[in-house]
Scaffold this motif. Structure first.
Motif, PDB file in Angstrom:
ATOM      1  N   HIS A  19       9.614  75.682 -21.448  1.00 36.05           N
ATOM      2  CA  HIS A  19       9.982  75.504 -20.125  1.00 36.05           C
ATOM      3  C   HIS A  19      10.433  74.177 -20.270  1.00 36.05           C
ATOM      4  N   PRO A  20      11.414  73.445 -20.733  1.00 38.03           N
ATOM      5  CA  PRO A  20      11.706  72.214 -21.102  1.00 38.03           C
ATOM      6  C   PRO A  20      11.900  71.285 -19.930  1.00 38.03           C
ATOM      7  N   SER A  21      12.579  71.771 -18.873  1.00 35.44           N
ATOM      8  CA  SER A  21      12.631  71.103 -17.638  1.00 35.44           C
ATOM      9  C   SER A  21      11.434  70.723 -16.934  1.00 35.44           C
ATOM     10  N   GLN A  22      10.378  71.617 -16.930  1.00 33.71           N
ATOM     11  CA  GLN A  22       9.042  71.406 -16.528  1.00 33.71           C
ATOM     12  C   GLN A  22       8.463  70.163 -17.639  1.00 33.71           C
ATOM     13  N   GLY A  23       8.636  70.439 -18.786  1.00 35.10           N
ATOM     14  CA  GLY A  23       8.056  69.435 -19.735  1.00 35.10           C
ATOM     15  C   GLY A  23       8.566  67.863 -19.336  1.00 35.10           C
ATOM     16  N   LEU A  24       9.922  67.968 -19.197  1.00 34.93           N
ATOM     17  CA  LEU A  24      10.436  66.585 -18.902  1.00 34.93           C
ATOM     18  C   LEU A  24      10.008  66.088 -17.627  1.00 34.93           C
ATOM     19  N   LEU A  25      10.007  66.764 -16.555  1.00 38.17           N
ATOM     20  CA  LEU A  25       9.507  66.260 -15.357  1.00 38.17           C
ATOM     21  C   LEU A  25       8.100  65.589 -15.555  1.00 38.17           C
ATOM     22  N   ASP A  26       7.343  66.303 -16.161  1.00 36.36           N
ATOM     23  CA  ASP A  26       5.967  65.708 -16.679  1.00 36.36           C
ATOM     24  C   ASP A  26       6.058  64.399 -17.385  1.00 36.36           C
ATOM     25  N   LEU A  27       6.905  64.560 -18.612  1.00 36.10           N
ATOM     26  CA  LEU A  27       7.034  63.341 -19.120  1.00 36.10           C
ATOM     27  C   LEU A  27       7.514  62.065 -18.276  1.00 36.10           C
ATOM     28  N   LEU A  28       8.449  62.489 -17.302  1.00 31.87           N
ATOM     29  CA  LEU A  28       9.120  61.339 -16.374  1.00 31.87           C
ATOM     30  C   LEU A  28       8.012  60.894 -15.247  1.00 31.87           C
ATOM     31  N   THR A  29       7.008  61.807 -15.029  1.00 26.66           N
ATOM     32  CA  THR A  29       6.046  61.337 -14.214  1.00 26.66           C
ATOM     33  C   THR A  29       4.815  60.486 -14.872  1.00 26.66           C
ATOM     34  N   ILE A  30       4.561  60.941 -16.122  1.00 26.69           N
ATOM     35  CA  ILE A  30       3.653  60.125 -16.823  1.00 26.69           C
ATOM     36  C   ILE A  30       4.202  58.811 -17.128  1.00 26.69           C
ATOM     37  N   ARG A  31       5.372  58.646 -17.531  1.00 19.71           N
ATOM     38  CA  ARG A  31       6.297  57.477 -17.717  1.00 19.71           C
ATOM     39  C   ARG A  31       6.160  56.539 -16.549  1.00 19.71           C
ATOM     40  N   GLN A  32       6.331  57.123 -15.283  1.00 20.23           N
ATOM     41  CA  GLN A  32       6.619  56.426 -14.171  1.00 20.23           C
ATOM     42  C   GLN A  32       5.037  55.712 -13.706  1.00 20.23           C
ATOM     43  N   ALA A  33       4.139  56.712 -13.966  1.00 16.28           N
ATOM     44  CA  ALA A  33       2.768  56.045 -13.541  1.00 16.28           C
ATOM     45  C   ALA A  33       1.946  55.125 -14.557  1.00 16.28           C
ATOM     46  N   LYS A  34       2.120  55.482 -15.866  1.00 20.56           N
ATOM     47  CA  LYS A  34       1.539  54.697 -17.007  1.00 20.56           C
ATOM     48  C   LYS A  34       2.595  53.466 -17.527  1.00 20.56           C
ATOM     49  N   GLY A  35       4.047  53.571 -17.181  1.00 23.75           N
ATOM     50  CA  GLY A  35       4.661  52.538 -17.655  1.00 23.75           C
ATOM     51  C   GLY A  35       5.340  53.087 -19.111  1.00 23.75           C
ATOM     52  N   SER A  36       4.568  53.836 -19.870  1.00 24.84           N
ATOM     53  CA  SER A  36       4.910  54.184 -21.286  1.00 24.84           C
ATOM     54  C   SER A  36       3.833  55.259 -21.349  1.00 24.84           C
ATOM     55  N   ILE A  37       4.540  56.442 -22.246  1.00 20.60           N
ATOM     56  CA  ILE A  37       4.013  57.648 -22.682  1.00 20.60           C
ATOM     57  C   ILE A  37       2.918  57.247 -23.918  1.00 20.60           C
ATOM     58  N   GLU A  38       3.631  56.388 -24.586  1.00 20.52           N
ATOM     59  CA  GLU A  38       3.061  56.007 -26.014  1.00 20.52           C
ATOM     60  C   GLU A  38       1.532  55.600 -25.868  1.00 20.52           C
ATOM     61  N   GLY A  39       0.628  56.253 -26.624  1.00 22.93           N
ATOM     62  CA  GLY A  39      -0.687  55.882 -26.707  1.00 22.93           C
ATOM     63  C   GLY A  39      -1.708  56.547 -25.471  1.00 22.93           C
ATOM     64  N   CYS A  40      -0.808  57.174 -24.333  1.00 23.89           N
ATOM     65  CA  CYS A  40      -1.506  57.763 -23.323  1.00 23.89           C
ATOM     66  C   CYS A  40      -2.353  58.879 -23.882  1.00 23.89           C
TER      67      CYS A  40
END
Lengths: 309, 309, 309
Positions: free
Chosen positions: C135-156
């Motif tokens: 469900h790629p658009s759901q995965g992408l919106l999750d990535l975007l949400t994490i990136r916004q909250a944490k600055g970067s997804i790397e290492g989370c």
């Protein structure tokens, strides 16, 4: 200009009217090939798709046709309609009329329902299929497809194969093709052949081989699987052997024969996959022409009103 | 300008607010008579029709109203809604809010559902009918229709006939008509009459003849056929004899009486065909005014926001 | 520019592609905050939402995304589709292709259905959820949400809790999060854990407490209540005790942990109300980002074509 309010069938359309619609469709066809598939022709017009029977492809085709011409399109499906609350068909139509639509596209299981609505309201009505009666936009897209493939419909030998009796597509095609000067032959099981069909000016063949011999166009009809459970009807396999179109049978037709089908197709029943997908098949051209023909109908009924009357 | 976020009912709308809505509707009414029925007023606004109960006519009316003002309109019907997956109503509403709608139009079988949603979200909420509670846009279109026919609502004698107890239309009408200064009488079977209805400031008559005597406006309510199977209720035929409006009874009202009905009508049950289709009937004017009133509500709630607050 | 026709899953998207989509979504996100939520980017483009499974929220999100970019959006739901008439999925797709859509958004109960359609047609296909696959658009919106909250997804450190086996959301998230460099742990009942899940590069914890210890992000999955009737599954209450997220458990995570859920949520089953509504919850941000991500996908697949290829 089309001097009529409604398109209820091809039975009463004159040759010049058919040609006007086909020419208009031909000129609108390229809109769907553009990068920006949008013209302002029907801006501020309201089109209501009033479908008492489900039909994804016809509804979608009208909806796309309307939207590509910038109309507002409203979908109403029967299941949610107040006819279930006991309202008469005419009252439903009058209520919609009070919301000032320009065109109401009607699909109904009962023959004549769009005619009743057309008489009751001021808006233009397009019959999108009524019972076993007519389906004029399907007939028109078939005419357009034949004209494109053969240059002219006049003199073409068109064989229509399948359940002639229960097909509104056949009826519209016979009217339209006869008016345009085609030469018609129909074939199907005796139980699928309406009594007195010869009076419509078509030849009747009782084998598919006889019908497609020398044909320029073969139009296969969808077999309704539910009808095959009827004791008068054969099994799918028997039907396919007796009336299915396969590549072997295709050799009986002219070398440049084209194959048409209103869809949805039953692969391996009335049509073999190699024929449906083969080089003679125009089945997807028909669908594409469907959008163009519906754009033409909407334009001729709703788009010209402003300056011209 | 309307100084409220939502339109949940007519019970708390002041006279000036009702007049503002009616005046706005009056001025927007002609948009639907134009050749190009489109104004840019709500361009870039998102309207969600959130219908937990099927309602073709109300949904269609809001959809046309929104589209004629260039809004983006999204239809959501309950059957496909995730409330069936166990989500709470408030969670559904908050999810929609996260998609930034400007107006959410809510129809729900439970009284108060639109109020719960309105409290939970920032978008404007319009109640499009909640249980047996209110249906404010229907009440407003009735007010507009009476004002057009009679010049003023003040002092009009309005008789409302039918199942008073289960009608959200009646409730909204009583609130709105009282605020505008009308004189109200209701009639229906005792089993259809809510206890304490007099406290709403209406007269109660137990016969239709008594109610319509001297009436300027007669508002007939739809009889829910399913309720007639109830042992407390008569047959259709008995109901028609006791509470149906026919041309003979109409003679009891004023010469220039107007007849209204929220639709869909049951011909020959609560209203005789000759009355529904007769010269006193404003039933189709109501439908037309429905689009105008909904345009006004959408405009006042969503269209003015930009410059004005 | 995205050098691919379709978005069928996150398994084969490279880091630069994910970043392009997220950056585009980020820049389009503010459109939904404007007073006039409309850009002309996809004017004259046709988007078909072809949903063989009901899904109000995903369909609504794509529809709003398309309309805010001025595309024509056509909704087709399976119940009314001709696949019920025996047409093959490929034939349905080819028929739609003949109507010249730019993007077809497909939701289907069978894994791989969008891939079959994508191979058969020229239009771009977006997988809006296929079986238990992606469900790629759901995965992408999750990535975007994490990136916004944490600055970067790397290492989370991201903990995903629930029915891992039957979740297409998990699969897309694992692919996307791994590509972006996150550190993943999953937890759920043994009966909900696919064999060999470790090979996807995630840690497996068999208790929620172990999984969320030290997590930056906790992603709770919806429990399908129908699966709880299965003898291998516990009751709702037992599930809630064993794997539900409540405020007490939340203390095990990092102080600034964020809570996500694809919705619709089962309050009191997999997530306690105080957590769903609490200050750590990003559930509604996810929904908002859903519109932005879908705008980005539609724009990258359909909007850039004109000048760029």
């Amino acid at each position: 200009m089309l001097k009529r309010k409604d398109i209820l069938g091809l039975s009463d359309l004159k040759k010049e009217e058919l040609e006007l619609i086909l020419d208009t469709a031909e000129s609108l066809r390229e809109v769907s090939d553009r990068d920006i598939k949008k013209v302002p022709t029907l801006r501020g017009k309201t089109i209501i798709n009033l479908f008492f029977e489900a039909s994804t492809r016809t509804r979608t085709s009208f909806e796309i046709a309307g939207k590509r011409m910038s109309a507002d399109v409203i979908n109403i499906s029967a299941s949610s309609s107040s006819t279930v609350k006991g309202e008469t068909l005419i009252d439903t139509a009058r209520n919609l009329q009070a919301m000032s639509p320009d065109v109401v596209v009607v699909r109904h299981a009962s023959s004549g329902a769009p005619h009743m609505i057309a008489e009751a309201i001021d808006a233009s009505v397009i019959n999108a299929g009524d019972g076993c009666h007519e389906h004029p936009s399907q007939g028109l897209l078939d005419l357009l497809t034949i004209r494109q493939a053969k240059g002219s419909i006049e003199g073409c030998r068109v064989a229509i194969i399948g359940d002639i009796e229960h097909s509104r597509v056949v009826r519209s095609n016979i009217y339209g093709l006869k008016t345009m000067g085609a030469d018609l032959v129909v074939a199907g099981l005796p139980t699928m052949m309406p009594a007195g069909i010869e009076k419509m000016g078509v030849d009747v063949a009782y084998s598919i081989d006889a019908a497609i011999k020398g044909a320029d166009v073969i139009m296969m009809l969808r077999i309704q699987k539910e009808r095959l459970s009827n004791p008068l009807f054969p099994t799918e396999r028997e039907y396919s052997i007796a009336f299915g179109l396969n590549s072997k049978r295709l050799e009986l037709a002219k070398k440049d024969v084209v194959i048409m089908h209103p869809g949805p197709i039953n692969r391996g029943v009335e049509i073999a996959p190699e024929v449906a997908d083969g080089s003679h098949s125009l089945i997807l051209d028909q669908v594409k022409n469907g959008v163009a023909v519906r754009m033409a109908l909407l334009y001729l009924l709703a788009g010209l009103k402003q300056g011209d009357n």
